[in-house]
Design a protein around this motif. Structure first.
Motif, PDB file in Angstrom:
ATOM      1  N   LEU A   1      53.980 -72.601  16.378  1.00  8.99           N
ATOM      2  CA  LEU A   1      53.063 -71.746  17.107  1.00  8.99           C
ATOM      3  C   LEU A   1      52.548 -70.626  16.218  1.00  8.99           C
ATOM      4  CD1 LEU A   1      55.297 -71.335  20.283  1.00  8.99           C
ATOM      5  CD2 LEU A   1      53.241 -72.742  20.166  1.00  8.99           C
TER       6      LEU A   1
ATOM      7  N   LEU B   1      48.800 -73.195  20.181  1.00  8.72           N
ATOM      8  CA  LEU B   1      49.754 -74.287  20.252  1.00  8.72           C
ATOM      9  C   LEU B   1      49.784 -75.069  18.941  1.00  8.72           C
ATOM     10  CD1 LEU B   1      49.051 -75.739  23.826  1.00  8.72           C
ATOM     11  CD2 LEU B   1      50.819 -74.092  23.142  1.00  8.72           C
TER      12      LEU B   1
ATOM     13  N   ALA C   1      56.410 -73.679  24.203  1.00  9.96           N
ATOM     14  CA  ALA C   1      55.548 -72.502  24.103  1.00  9.96           C
ATOM     15  C   ALA C   1      56.056 -71.477  25.102  1.00  9.96           C
ATOM     16  CB  ALA C   1      54.090 -72.845  24.396  1.00  9.96           C
TER      17      ALA C   1
ATOM     18  N   THR D   1      50.817 -80.655  19.609  1.00  7.40           N
ATOM     19  CA  THR D   1      50.800 -80.456  21.056  1.00  7.40           C
ATOM     20  C   THR D   1      49.389 -80.549  21.602  1.00  7.40           C
ATOM     21  OG1 THR D   1      52.764 -79.038  20.922  1.00  7.40           O
ATOM     22  CG2 THR D   1      51.439 -78.882  22.929  1.00  7.40           C
TER      23      THR D   1
END
Length: 217
Positions: free
Chosen positions: A52, A62, A203, A66
Motif C-alpha cells: 500500500l 491499493l 487495506a 489488488t
C-alpha cells in the motif's frame, strides 16, 4: 533518470499477470497510466512496489495486484458507468476510465480531489470526473452506476452507496473481518446484493465504512 515505463512493465509482469489477470483492457491500462504521477512526489520511487502507498489521513493506494484483480472480477465494459469511492489522487479512476464510458471518483479530501482532477486531465482521462463529498454518500447526481468499487477496507457498505448501484450491477469491496481482508464481488438483483468471495487482500478500513458498535447489557 528513473525509467518508469520499464517499472510499469515490471509491475505488470511480476504482480499483475502472475495473479491470473490477463484481460487486455486491464493490462493495457496498467501499462499506460503513469502510476508514479498519482502519488506524492516523495513517494514516486515507491510507486511500483508491492504494498500500500499511504497518502495520510486514512487514504491509501491499493496494491497493483489488488486493483487489477478487482477490475478483472468486475469486467467493466466501454458502455458502463463506474463509481470509484476514495481514489485519493485518482489512479484507480484513471485506470478504470480506460475501460468504462464514464468514471466518477468520490473524494472527501478537497486537496486530494483537486490534485486528482488535475492529474486525470493530464492523463487525458476526459471521461473521468472527481466529485467532492462524503465517501459514504457516493455521488447520487451522476448515478445510478453499472459498477462500484471502493479503494479501501470496509466492514459495512452504506445503504446510500448500494442504492446507487443499478439492478444487475456489480460492486467490489475489500471486507475486513478480525484483521483479515477478503475482496467480495456483489451483484444487485431485485434491490438486494448477493456477495461472493473473490480473493484475499488487505487495506485499512475507511472512515464511515466501519461496522457500527453493538452494545449489550
Amino acid at each position: 533518470m528513473t525509467d518508469f515505463v520499464a517499472r510499469r512493465r515490471t509491475m505488470v509482469d511480476t504482480q499483475v499477470r502472475p495473479s491470473d489477470v490477463t484481460k487486455f483492457p486491464i493490462i493495457d491500462a496498467m501499462l499506460t497510466v503513469p502510476r508514479e504521477s498519482f502519488v506524492p512526489d516523495a513517494q514516486r520511487e515507491a510507486a511500483y512496489v508491492e504494498g500500500l502507498i499511504d497518502y495520510g489521513n486514512g487514504r491509501y493506494m491499493l496494491e497493483p495486484r489488488t486493483l487489477a484483480k478487482m477490475l478483472d472480477a468486475l469486467n467493466i465494459s466501454n458502455d458502463e458507468m463506474v463509481l470509484d469511492i476514495a481514489p485519493a489522487m485518482g489512479y484507480s479512476t484513471a485506470v478504470a476510465a480506460r475501460m468504462a464510458q464514464l468514471v466518477v471518483g468520490v473524494e472527501s479530501d478537497e486537496t486530494l480531489a483537486a490534485e486528482a482532477q488535475t492529474l486525470l486531465s493530464e492523463a487525458d482521462a476526459d471521461n473521468a470526473i472527481i466529485h467532492v463529498g462524503p465517501l459514504e454518500q457516493g455521488a447520487v447526481e451522476h448515478g445510478p452506476y453499472d459498477v462500484i468499487m471502493i479503494q479501501g477496507g470496509v466492514e459495512k457498505v452504506p445503504d446510500d452507496v448500494v442504492a446507487q448501484l443499478k439492478d444487475h450491477g456489480r460492486i467490489a469491496c475489500l471486507f475486513v473481518e478480525k484483521g483479515l481482508g477478503t475482496v467480495r464481488i456483489g451483484r444487485k438483483t431485485g434491490g438486494r446484493v448477493s456477495w461472493r468471495d473473490a480473493f484475499n487482500a488487505s487495506a485499512p478500513v475507511l472512515e464511515h465504512f466501519s461496522a457500527e458498535c453493538a452494545f449489550s447489557l
